[in-house]
Write an enzyme that holds these catalytic residues in place. Structure first.
Site, PDB file in Angstrom:
ATOM      1  N   CYS A 245       0.891  -1.155   0.000  1.00 43.48           N
ATOM      2  CA  CYS A 245       0.000   0.000   0.000  1.00 43.48           C
ATOM      3  C   CYS A 245       0.925   1.198   0.000  1.00 43.48           C
ATOM      4  CB  CYS A 245      -0.908   0.032   1.231  1.00 43.48           C
ATOM      5  SG  CYS A 245      -1.852   1.572   1.283  1.00 43.48           S
TER       6      CYS A 245
ATOM      7  N   CYS B 110      -0.517   4.120   2.573  1.00 39.03           N
ATOM      8  CA  CYS B 110      -0.488   3.944   4.029  1.00 39.03           C
ATOM      9  C   CYS B 110      -0.231   2.480   4.342  1.00 39.03           C
ATOM     10  CB  CYS B 110      -1.758   4.475   4.665  1.00 39.03           C
ATOM     11  SG  CYS B 110      -3.281   4.052   3.802  1.00 39.03           S
ATOM     12  N   SER B 111      -1.245   1.753   4.750  1.00 40.37           N
ATOM     13  CA  SER B 111      -0.991   0.363   5.141  1.00 40.37           C
ATOM     14  C   SER B 111      -2.208  -0.515   4.890  1.00 40.37           C
ATOM     15  CB  SER B 111      -0.607   0.314   6.619  1.00 40.37           C
ATOM     16  OG  SER B 111      -1.631   0.915   7.390  1.00 40.37           O
ATOM     17  N   CYS B 112      -2.990  -0.211   3.825  1.00 35.68           N
ATOM     18  CA  CYS B 112      -4.164  -1.038   3.521  1.00 35.68           C
ATOM     19  C   CYS B 112      -3.713  -2.479   3.318  1.00 35.68           C
ATOM     20  CB  CYS B 112      -4.872  -0.499   2.282  1.00 35.68           C
ATOM     21  SG  CYS B 112      -5.455   1.187   2.534  1.00 35.68           S
TER      22      CYS B 112
HETATM   23 FE    FE Z   1      -3.311   2.067   2.936  1.00 38.17          FE
END
Ligand code: FE
Length: 214
Positions: free
Chosen positions: A122, A125-127
């Site tokens: 991602c 961010c951190s999906c």
């Molecule tokens: Fe994300």
């Protein structure tokens, strides 16, 4: 929080300056330590209860975790019809197994073959497919992984210990809040005759993010 007035030169005693520098230098660079520090402050101020954090982590580490993704992959390896449905519409097929997450997110499953290797990132961010893989690992959320996975995926994979031949095409999938990806790793050789449950035991989180093979 320090009052803004504390920054005025009138009030900045030598001791105060020293204290501020000391705090700054003591800021841990390791995200895990920063989280720990943040957690301590929140607990201290009574904003969260440590039991609540523990329960949440427990949920994501034991109930919701990579073993869910592993069940999906093992079924795909053993049931060609399920695999076809999974690749056509991951959300629906995963829903059949009762593994739909809390998040209203579309899951797309991408299949590794001897010619194509998929990896997931991602960049924003951190999906991450939480319902299938649990909490994202620290490296997944790190800036170097997020940028370098796209710029030089082959080098990143090598650092994970995965040296893919130049003939293997690498496809990098950038997750969003709406679409999250699960890699369907190749079934390892020598796994013939194993049950679905035994197969699930072979499947690692990293193989489903696409930074490892089995
Ligand atoms: Fe994300």
């Amino acid at each position: 929080m320090t009052n803004e007035n504390d920054d005025s030169p009138m009030r900045a005693s030598g001791h105060h300056d020293h204290h501020r520098r000391h705090l700054h230098h003591d800021m841990p660079s390791d995200p895990a330590l920063r989280v720990k520090a943040l957690e301590s402050v929140l607990v201290e101020k009574g904003l969260v209860r440590p039991e609540a954090i523990d329960a949440w982590i427990e949920t994501y580490e034991t109930h919701v975790g990579p073993h869910n993704g592993a069940r999906v992959v093992a079924r795909a390896w053993t049931d060609p019809d399920f695999k076809a449905r999974l690749l056509a519409d991951g959300t629906v097929a995963i829903g059949e197994m009762g593994l739909s997450g809390l998040e209203a997110t579309h899951i797309t499953v991408v299949e590794n073959t001897s010619e194509i290797h998929n990896m997931v990132v991602c960049t924003l961010c951190s999906c991450y497919p939480w319902s299938l893989l649990g909490l994202p690992p620290t490296w997944y959320k790190s800036a170097p992984y997020r940028s370098r996975a796209v710029l030089e995926p082959r080098g990143v994979l090598r650092e994970f210990g995965l040296d893919l031949g130049e003939d293997v095409e690498i496809r990098v999938w950038d997750s969003t809040a709406e679409i999250r990806y699960l890699v369907l790793p190749e079934r390892p050789e020598g796994a013939d005759g194993m049950t679905e449950e035994q197969l699930a035991g072979l499947i690692t989180r990293d193989s489903m993010v696409g930074v490892a093979k089995l």
